[in-house]
Each structure stands twice: as C-alpha cells, then as structure tokens.
Write a protein that holds these residues in place. Structure first.
Motif, PDB file in Angstrom:
ATOM      1  N   CYS A  14       0.822  -1.289  -0.053  1.00  0.00           N
ATOM      2  CA  CYS A  14      -0.012   0.274  -0.150  1.00  0.00           C
ATOM      3  C   CYS A  14       0.959   1.322  -0.081  1.00  0.00           C
ATOM      4  N   CYS A  64       0.544   3.231   3.192  1.00  0.00           N
ATOM      5  CA  CYS A  64       1.235   2.708   4.254  1.00  0.00           C
ATOM      6  C   CYS A  64       2.520   2.795   3.961  1.00  0.00           C
ATOM      7  N   HIS A  72      -4.330   1.066   8.453  1.00  0.00           N
ATOM      8  CA  HIS A  72      -4.693   0.789   7.166  1.00  0.00           C
ATOM      9  C   HIS A  72      -6.311   0.296   7.365  1.00  0.00           C
ATOM     10  N   ALA A  78      -9.163  -0.291   4.328  1.00  0.00           N
ATOM     11  CA  ALA A  78      -9.025  -0.326   2.722  1.00  0.00           C
ATOM     12  C   ALA A  78     -10.241   0.742   2.325  1.00  0.00           C
ATOM     13  N   VAL A  91      -6.195   4.152  -4.776  1.00  0.00           N
ATOM     14  CA  VAL A  91      -5.574   3.509  -3.427  1.00  0.00           C
ATOM     15  C   VAL A  91      -6.662   3.066  -2.665  1.00  0.00           C
ATOM     16  N   HIS A  92      -6.292   1.923  -2.216  1.00  0.00           N
ATOM     17  CA  HIS A  92      -7.247   1.099  -1.272  1.00  0.00           C
ATOM     18  C   HIS A  92      -6.772   1.157   0.103  1.00  0.00           C
ATOM     19  N   HIS A  93      -6.779   2.580   0.480  1.00  0.00           N
ATOM     20  CA  HIS A  93      -6.441   2.938   1.929  1.00  0.00           C
ATOM     21  C   HIS A  93      -7.348   4.040   2.040  1.00  0.00           C
TER      22      HIS A  93
END
Length: 114
Positions: A5, A8, A47, A49, A97-99
């Motif tokens: 990520c 992250c 984190h 998602a 972005v999967h955050h």
C-alpha cells in the motif's frame, strides 16, 4: 500496515511526501496530481481499505480526519473561502488507492460534479 500500500509506505517513511499536518491518528500531505490549487490528502495511520470497512470501532478515526481537515484548511489558507472534503469509495467512485483517504480541495471556486 500493508507493504504493498503506497499510503502505508508514506506513513512508514519509506516513500516521501510533502507533509502538511500529522498527529497520532492521521497524516495530511499534498497530492502529487492536484485537481485544485490546494489539494491535500488526509489518511488514517491505520490501514482501512475503504469507507465500507469503517465500523463502530473506527468512528474515532473519522472524527480525527474531519478535525485534521479543519486544521489543514486553516493552515493552507482556505478555511474562510471554502473547501471540499471528498471520499471516493470503490471503483465506480474513482478510488484508486485502497487505503481510506479524503481529498481536501480548495483555493478557487470549485464547480459542481456529478
């Protein structure tokens, strides 16, 4: 934290960013592809998602994000003129972005979006 990520990696200090604000719960930094004269990203240090993954146990992080948005808007000089706080959730909304993250946009009169 997820190694793959990008957000992250930024939180861990492995990828540089232009930091605007940071506290124990969130990090705010300038977007590298700004969509407005002022465009910052607000991310939780934990984190998550997407907004779909926020439960009761993460309610405090949503408050922290909004508090950081207020502080950042003041810091970047857009609190008085106005700003937009946007969260894209899922592919149809444009989440890349999967955050979990919010876009803080301002610095000009923003048009209406669909």
């Amino acid at each position: 934290m997820l190694k793959e990520c990008i957000f992250c990696q930024i939180i861990a200090g492995d990828t540089p960013c232009r930091k605007v604000y940071e506290d124990d719960e969130v990090l705010v930094f300038h977007d590298i592809q700004p969509a407005a004269p002022v465009h910052a990203l607000i991310i939780p240090k934990t984190h998550i998602a997407s907004m779909n993954d926020v439960g009761r146990e993460q309610e405090g992080i949503i408050a922290a994000i909004h508090r950081a948005a207020q502080i950042t808007a003041i810091e970047l000089g857009i609190a008085e003129t106005g700003y937009r706080l946007v969260n894209n959730c899922g592919p149809d909304a444009g989440q890349v972005v999967h955050h979990l993250h919010y876009h803080l946009l301002g610095g000009k009169k923003l048009g209406m979006t669909q």
